[in-house]
Scaffold this active site. Structure first.
Site, PDB file in Angstrom:
ATOM      1  N   ASP A 169       0.840  -1.205   0.000  1.00 49.30           N
ATOM      2  CA  ASP A 169       0.000   0.000   0.000  1.00 49.30           C
ATOM      3  C   ASP A 169       0.875   1.255   0.000  1.00 49.30           C
ATOM      4  OD1 ASP A 169       0.739  -0.733   2.667  1.00 49.30           O
ATOM      5  OD2 ASP A 169      -0.753   0.650   3.480  1.00 49.30           O
ATOM      6  N   GLU A 195       0.037  -0.945   5.940  1.00 50.47           N
ATOM      7  CA  GLU A 195       1.102  -0.411   6.784  1.00 50.47           C
ATOM      8  C   GLU A 195       0.909   1.079   6.988  1.00 50.47           C
ATOM      9  OE1 GLU A 195       4.834   1.110   8.325  1.00 50.47           O
ATOM     10  OE2 GLU A 195       3.968   1.680   6.412  1.00 50.47           O
TER      11      GLU A 195
HETATM   12 ZN    ZN Z   1       6.756   2.379   4.223  1.00 55.23          ZN
END
Ligand code: ZN
Length: 378
Positions: free
Chosen positions: A71, A136
Site C-alpha cells: 500500500d 502499513e
Molecule cells: Zn513504508
C-alpha cells in the site's frame, strides 16, 4: 521504457497499480506469481478489508523473511505532480511515482534478489519467506500484526527479518534501522476549584498546583539510554486551562504528554514514576494512558553482521545502525523474538508529491539483498 533492469521493470509494474491504503490492487498477486515460479508456497491471508501475503520457500530453519507493504499513502493533488503518480517514469536517473521509495522499489529489489539467489543456490540452507501487507500506511491493525499472530499460533518461527522501509539518508545502505523507540502518551487532568480571582481562599488554582509538578516532570532524568538508544525523552505537547476571563480561577488543567522511550525503561516503570511525582506534589488528578508502540532492539548478531557485510561488499560502505525515526511494522515482527533490521533506499521524498528514488540505487539494493542471502543462507 525498454531495457530496464529486472528490478526497475518490476518496480514500474507495481507503481502503475493504484494501491492506496488499504488497496493492494493486484501487487501481491504479481509478486506471488514471481515467487511461486521459484518454488515458494503462497498463502493469502485476508483480514478485514486487507490483503496480506505469506510466502515461504523451504521447510527448515533458519528462516530469513523479507517484509514490506504494497500500500501507498494518498497522492495529494494529482495536478501538482510532474507526471501522474501511478504512471512511473525514469527521468534524470530517477524513478518517479507514488511508492517508488516507500516501498515498491524495495519490494521489486527483494523479489529479483531472491530469484537470482535461488537460481544460483537452489538447495540453499534454511528457508526464505515474504511477509507482505497492504495495511502499513493506514491503521496497521489488519496487516502485519495479524499475520504475526497467525504465525505464532501455529508455532512458525522467523529468525531474521529484513523490512524494506527506506532507511538510507545520503547513500543507499548508509543507515540500517536496528530498533525503534517506544511511544507512550497520557492525558493528564489536574483538578482544582473554580472561583473568583479576588477570593483565592475560596478557590484552588490548578495552574498554580500543576506548575511545580510539571517542572519536576520536565527536569526528570528517566534513564540514560544505552549504546543503541538515546535517553528516554519526556515532552508536554499540549497544555490547557482557563475560561478566557481574567477574573476567573479555572477548575482544571489538562496536559498531553508523550514519552519516546528506550529499552532501558518500561511502560509500567514510567507510569509509576509519573504518579509518584504527582503524588509528591499532593495533586488531585486523572491520568489516561495509551501506548502507541513498544520499543525493540536487534543487537549485533547474525542478521546485523550479515547485512553489514553485504553492504560493505556491494558498496564499500560501513553501515551505521540507528534507532531513530518513527514506528514501522518491524515492531510487530520483533515480538516473535525475531532479529529485525530495516534496510531500503533513501527516504528523502517519501510521502511527498513527486516521490522519486535513484534508479541505480534500486539495482544496488537488489545486490545488497542478494549478498545478504548469501551471507546467511549459504
Ligand atoms: Zn513504508
Amino acid at each position: 521504457m525498454t531495457d530496464l533492469s529486472p528490478t526497475l521493470s518490476l518496480a514500474c509494474d507495481l507503481i502503475s497499480r493504484d494501491s492506496t491504503t488499504p488497496e493492494d490492487a493486484g501487487c501481491q498477486a504479481l509478486m506471488g506469481e514471481r515467487l511461486a515460479a521459484v518454488g515458494f508456497r503462497l498463502e493469502s491471508m485476508r483480514f478485514g478489508d486487507v490483503n496480506n501475503l505469506w510466502a515461504r520457500r523451504g521447510t527448515e530453519g533458519p528462516v530469513l523473511c523479507f517484509a514490506g507493504h504494497t500500500d501507498v499513502v494518498p497522492t495529494g493533488p494529482v495536478e501538482r505532480w510532474a507526471q501522474p503518480p501511478f504512471e512511473p517514469v525514469i527521468r534524470d536517473g530517477m524513478l518517479w511515482g507514488r511508492g517508488a521509495a516507500d516501498m515498491k522499489g524495495s519490494l521489486a529489489a527483494m523479489v529479483v534478489a531472491v530469484e537470482r539467489f535461488v537460481a544460483a543456490h537452489p538447495d540453499h540452507k534454511g528457508s526464505i519467506a515474504f511477509l507482505i501487507t497492504s495495511d502499513e500506511e493506514g491503521p496497521a491493525t489488519e496487516g502485519t500484526v495479524k499475520v504475526v499472530e497467525t504465525l505464532v499460533e501455529r508455532g512458525e518461527k522467523v529468525d531474521w527479518c529484513i523490512v524494506g522501509e527506506p532507511s538510507s539518508t545520503e547513500a543507499v545502505g548508509d543507515i540500517v534501522k536496528n530498533g525503534r523507540r517506544g511511544s507512550l502518551n497520557a492525558r493528564l487532568v489536574i483538578k482544582g476549584k473554580q472561583g473568583h480571582v479576588a477570593y483565592p481562599h475560596l478557590a484552588r488554582n490548578p495552574i498554580h498546583l500543576a506548575a511545580p509538578a510539571l517542572a519536576t516532570l520536565a527536569q526528570e532524568t528517566w534513564d540514560a539510554g544505552n549504546e543503541f538508544f538515546p535517553p528516554t525523552s519526556f515532552q508536554i505537547s499540549n497544555i490547557n486551562a482557563g475560561t478566557g476571563a481574567t477574573n476567573v480561577v479555572p477548575g482544571e488543567l489538562e496536559a498531553l504528554i508523550n514519552f519516546r522511550f528506550s529499552t532501558e525503561s518500561t511502560v509500567e516503570g514510567l507510569q509509576l514514576r509519573v504518579t509518584d511525582i504527582l503524588d509528591q506534589h499532593g495533586l488531585d488528578y486523572d491520568l489516561e494512558w495509551t501506548v502507541s508502540g513498544l520499543p525493540f532492539l536487534t543487537e549485533p548478531g547474525a542478521l546485523l553482521n550479515g547485512v553489514s557485510a553485504a553492504i560493505r561488499q556491494v558498496t564499500g560502505r560501513d553501515t551505521q545502525p540507528s534507532t531513530s525515526g518513527g514506528t514501522s511494522d518491524g515492531r510487530f515482527i520483533a515480538t516473535m523474538g525475531t532479529q529485525v533490521v530495516e534496510l531500503g533506499p533513501l527516504n528523502a521524498t517519501i510521502h511527498q508529491l513527486n516521490e522519486h528514488v535513484s534508479a541505480a540505487d534500486l539495482d544496488t539494493l537488489t545486490d545488497i539483498y542478494q549478498a545478504t542471502l548469501e551471507q546467511l543462507l549459504c
